[in-house]
Design a protein around this motif. Sequence first.
Motif, PDB file in Angstrom:
ATOM      1  N   GLY A   1       0.910  -1.506  -0.039  1.00 20.21           N
ATOM      2  CA  GLY A   1      -0.012   0.091   0.186  1.00 20.21           C
ATOM      3  C   GLY A   1       0.545   0.928  -0.256  1.00 20.21           C
ATOM      4  O   GLY A   1       0.640   1.714  -0.701  1.00 20.21           O
ATOM      5  N   ALA A   2       2.226   1.731   0.774  1.00 20.42           N
ATOM      6  CA  ALA A   2       2.992   2.930   0.920  1.00 20.42           C
ATOM      7  C   ALA A   2       3.136   3.276  -0.878  1.00 20.42           C
ATOM      8  O   ALA A   2       3.042   3.927  -0.905  1.00 20.42           O
ATOM      9  CB  ALA A   2       4.002   1.889   2.332  1.00 20.42           C
ATOM     10  N   LEU A   3       3.553   1.881  -1.570  1.00 22.94           N
ATOM     11  CA  LEU A   3       4.083   2.489  -2.962  1.00 22.94           C
ATOM     12  C   LEU A   3       2.927   2.251  -3.841  1.00 22.94           C
ATOM     13  O   LEU A   3       3.184   3.578  -4.224  1.00 22.94           O
ATOM     14  CB  LEU A   3       4.959   0.549  -3.480  1.00 22.94           C
ATOM     15  CG  LEU A   3       5.331   0.751  -4.564  1.00 22.94           C
ATOM     16  CD1 LEU A   3       6.482   1.742  -4.918  1.00 22.94           C
ATOM     17  CD2 LEU A   3       6.091  -1.103  -5.453  1.00 22.94           C
ATOM     18  N   ALA A   4       1.983   1.952  -3.847  1.00 23.34           N
ATOM     19  CA  ALA A   4       0.469   2.289  -4.297  1.00 23.34           C
ATOM     20  C   ALA A   4       0.126   3.333  -4.119  1.00 23.34           C
ATOM     21  O   ALA A   4       0.617   4.627  -4.912  1.00 23.34           O
ATOM     22  CB  ALA A   4      -0.245   1.039  -3.960  1.00 23.34           C
ATOM     23  N   ASP A   5       0.867   4.104  -2.620  1.00 17.73           N
ATOM     24  CA  ASP A   5       0.154   5.492  -2.555  1.00 17.73           C
ATOM     25  C   ASP A   5       1.503   6.846  -2.959  1.00 17.73           C
ATOM     26  O   ASP A   5       1.682   7.198  -3.006  1.00 17.73           O
ATOM     27  CB  ASP A   5       0.129   5.309  -1.258  1.00 17.73           C
ATOM     28  CG  ASP A   5      -0.867   5.942  -0.509  1.00 17.73           C
ATOM     29  OD1 ASP A   5      -1.751   4.481  -1.337  1.00 17.73           O
ATOM     30  OD2 ASP A   5      -0.867   4.927   1.014  1.00 17.73           O
ATOM     31  N   ASP A   6       2.520   6.064  -2.931  1.00 19.53           N
ATOM     32  CA  ASP A   6       3.700   6.737  -3.751  1.00 19.53           C
ATOM     33  C   ASP A   6       3.486   6.664  -5.429  1.00 19.53           C
ATOM     34  O   ASP A   6       3.591   8.090  -5.665  1.00 19.53           O
ATOM     35  CB  ASP A   6       5.396   5.836  -3.616  1.00 19.53           C
ATOM     36  CG  ASP A   6       5.152   5.863  -2.188  1.00 19.53           C
ATOM     37  OD1 ASP A   6       4.859   7.235  -1.166  1.00 19.53           O
ATOM     38  OD2 ASP A   6       6.262   5.571  -0.999  1.00 19.53           O
ATOM     39  N   VAL A   7       2.776   6.085  -5.641  1.00 14.04           N
ATOM     40  CA  VAL A   7       2.679   6.106  -6.668  1.00 14.04           C
ATOM     41  C   VAL A   7       1.521   6.931  -7.380  1.00 14.04           C
ATOM     42  O   VAL A   7       1.278   7.902  -8.517  1.00 14.04           O
ATOM     43  CB  VAL A   7       2.580   4.629  -7.976  1.00 14.04           C
ATOM     44  CG1 VAL A   7       2.501   4.727  -9.307  1.00 14.04           C
ATOM     45  CG2 VAL A   7       4.128   4.025  -7.448  1.00 14.04           C
ATOM     46  N   ARG A   8       0.363   6.766  -6.678  1.00 15.63           N
ATOM     47  CA  ARG A   8      -0.710   7.469  -6.662  1.00 15.63           C
ATOM     48  C   ARG A   8      -0.291   9.144  -7.389  1.00 15.63           C
ATOM     49  O   ARG A   8      -0.806   9.717  -7.631  1.00 15.63           O
ATOM     50  CB  ARG A   8      -1.666   7.261  -6.452  1.00 15.63           C
ATOM     51  CG  ARG A   8      -2.765   7.879  -5.926  1.00 15.63           C
ATOM     52  CD  ARG A   8      -3.776   7.504  -5.132  1.00 15.63           C
ATOM     53  NE  ARG A   8      -3.801   5.764  -4.874  1.00 15.63           N
ATOM     54  CZ  ARG A   8      -5.247   5.881  -5.694  1.00 15.63           C
ATOM     55  NH1 ARG A   8      -6.195   6.362  -6.205  1.00 15.63           N
ATOM     56  NH2 ARG A   8      -6.008   4.142  -5.877  1.00 15.63           N
ATOM     57  N   GLU A   9       0.578   9.751  -5.497  1.00 13.06           N
ATOM     58  CA  GLU A   9       0.375  11.049  -5.199  1.00 13.06           C
ATOM     59  C   GLU A   9       1.610  11.565  -6.402  1.00 13.06           C
ATOM     60  O   GLU A   9       1.050  12.382  -7.420  1.00 13.06           O
ATOM     61  CB  GLU A   9       1.312  11.001  -3.696  1.00 13.06           C
ATOM     62  CG  GLU A   9       1.793  12.504  -3.787  1.00 13.06           C
ATOM     63  CD  GLU A   9       2.510  12.436  -2.563  1.00 13.06           C
ATOM     64  OE1 GLU A   9       2.130  13.290  -1.358  1.00 13.06           O
ATOM     65  OE2 GLU A   9       3.842  11.427  -2.297  1.00 13.06           O
ATOM     66  N   ALA A  10       2.896  10.258  -7.042  1.00 10.86           N
ATOM     67  CA  ALA A  10       3.512  11.117  -7.905  1.00 10.86           C
ATOM     68  C   ALA A  10       3.120  11.114  -9.551  1.00 10.86           C
ATOM     69  O   ALA A  10       3.405  12.339 -10.311  1.00 10.86           O
ATOM     70  CB  ALA A  10       4.536  10.018  -8.713  1.00 10.86           C
TER      71      ALA A  10
END
Length: 605
Positions: free
Chosen positions: A577-586
């Motif tokens: 989930g942390a990686l997915a949230d980083d990609v979404r934000e980017a």
Amino acid sequence: MAHKNSSGATAHTNESSAIMFSQGLEGVDTVLDSKMALIIGLSTLAIIIAVFWGRIAQRLNNHTRHLHNLHDNAAQQSYWSVDQSEWWPWTKKNLLYAPVGKKRHHREVQLSKALGIGTLPSRFHTILLVGYASVNFLGCLMLDFHAESNQRWAALRGRSGYLAVWNCLALFVLMARNNPLIPFLKISYDTFNLFHRWIGRMIVIESVVHTFAWAIVAFRGYGFDGVRKHLAHSPFLIYGTLGTVAMVLMACHSISFIRHGFWELFLASHQILATVVCICVYRHLKIGTPPELSQFFAGVIAIWMLERTARVFWLLYRNIGRGSWSTKVVVQALPGAEGACRVTFKVHRPWKHKPGCHVFIYLPSIAMWMSHPFSIAWYDTTPRHYNKEELPMDNSEVEHTLPQRKSNEISLVIAARSGMTKKLFDKASKGPGAQITLNGFLEGPYGGPLSLNSYGTVLLFAGGVGITHQISYIRDLLAGWELGRVATRKIILVWSLRHTEQLEWVRPWMDEILAMPGRKEVVKMYMFVTKPKNKGDTASRSQTVLMFGGRPNVQQIVDRELQSQVGAMAVTCCGPGALADDVREAVRNRISEGTIDFIEESFTW
């Protein structure tokens, strides 16, 4: 004395009123109940139609882009690299791709290191859920507040019960793996499962309100002993109470940390309790409500049974072949501290494979009740040896032997966590050569609703075992590039893994991809080893497969690829989930600078 007689008469009147309004449909506004249910149904239908036409417009745009860019080079795709409107990037940034708050979406909300309570819906999903719940809430409050208290409680009892039954239609459709809305709207099963969970909680609340609204009036009329006697001798009340209790138990054991920590137990008990709810609610409706309501709920049960029957049919069709009542499963325990198994199902019948698909697997000898989704990592068609070393003698023998020359194999990678996955890894580790053969069943394939063929640039992020979802896209796009069937000219894979031992999970399939024509011209791979054991772990072997230490700087990677973007860009993510949230934000930070679509693959159970 007259005052005492007046008080006694009033108490007797209140008691008589309570008895009257605690029975049957007295005080229940069935006309308004049905109107409120109709409003909810029409509102839901309107949303479905709006999403459908939105998907049609999106697919038409993607198809047009695909056809125009099939034979275009990077420079010729420049038109599609910039969004031609301002409102669509704004909508994606602030609504469709936006989390509820600033960033957190798929990173689990945790009360402590050992206690998680689940993930948050996206902003768009939150709006839909709040809107749906608000219509139900306001519907329950549309009462005649000039009427006496007992009559208002009776009206609330009828309204909350009616809407709880009506919402069961959405509940059962949304939980179906063969939900027709999945291919119709091109929306993932995970999204529908999210709505299933929240609508289920709303039904439980409405059912509890329904029960308490009756109990308040009943206590006024009969007292505690009278209510207890009614509950003990009235089948109508017994079925209703048991149904409500079963619903509350389902809500309690569906809490995230219980559901994830005891998945097999949750799955079995959830299905048993769902059956109890269906039986009790149907009998409750059959005894004490208008026939059309029990008939409606019978239709809901029929939908559930029909979907289950379809699943059983496809399960048998996929796994039963000539002389075999199951599928052969080869399980290989892979080396490394991060325990994982490479699992290959040798299916009896071929199926059409699409990248991004997942399957549900059953391994009775490991976990009888286990049914969990796993992404398909690889799909192979391998030659099967002849039983005799000679050519066919005539045409009839050719027709008989040709279908037997191929055997389809579906491969998965299952990381050892807890429960079934840990038990499977431990058993395979003890087998000869760290390999065992089991009998199992494969259900699917499901998912894979979106195609990436129209994007000039495809940026794939993977975390840990999420690589299994991405490599099927690389293989499919690279094969399409060679045949001139896709618009893709750049494929970038970013894989975050803890140790280099995890490379073994997909090494056979990565070797095939690295040997495919055009791989050096089209594909770049960035491997980020977050916990390298030595400097050699981060030594790059080539210019197109680069190794790094530490975690990927997602924003930096997105910015760099955006500068050399070819055509429209798809950014996908499958991982923690942390990686997915980083990609979404980017993606959201740069979505106005080019045509960028974000696609997230997840199983938020």
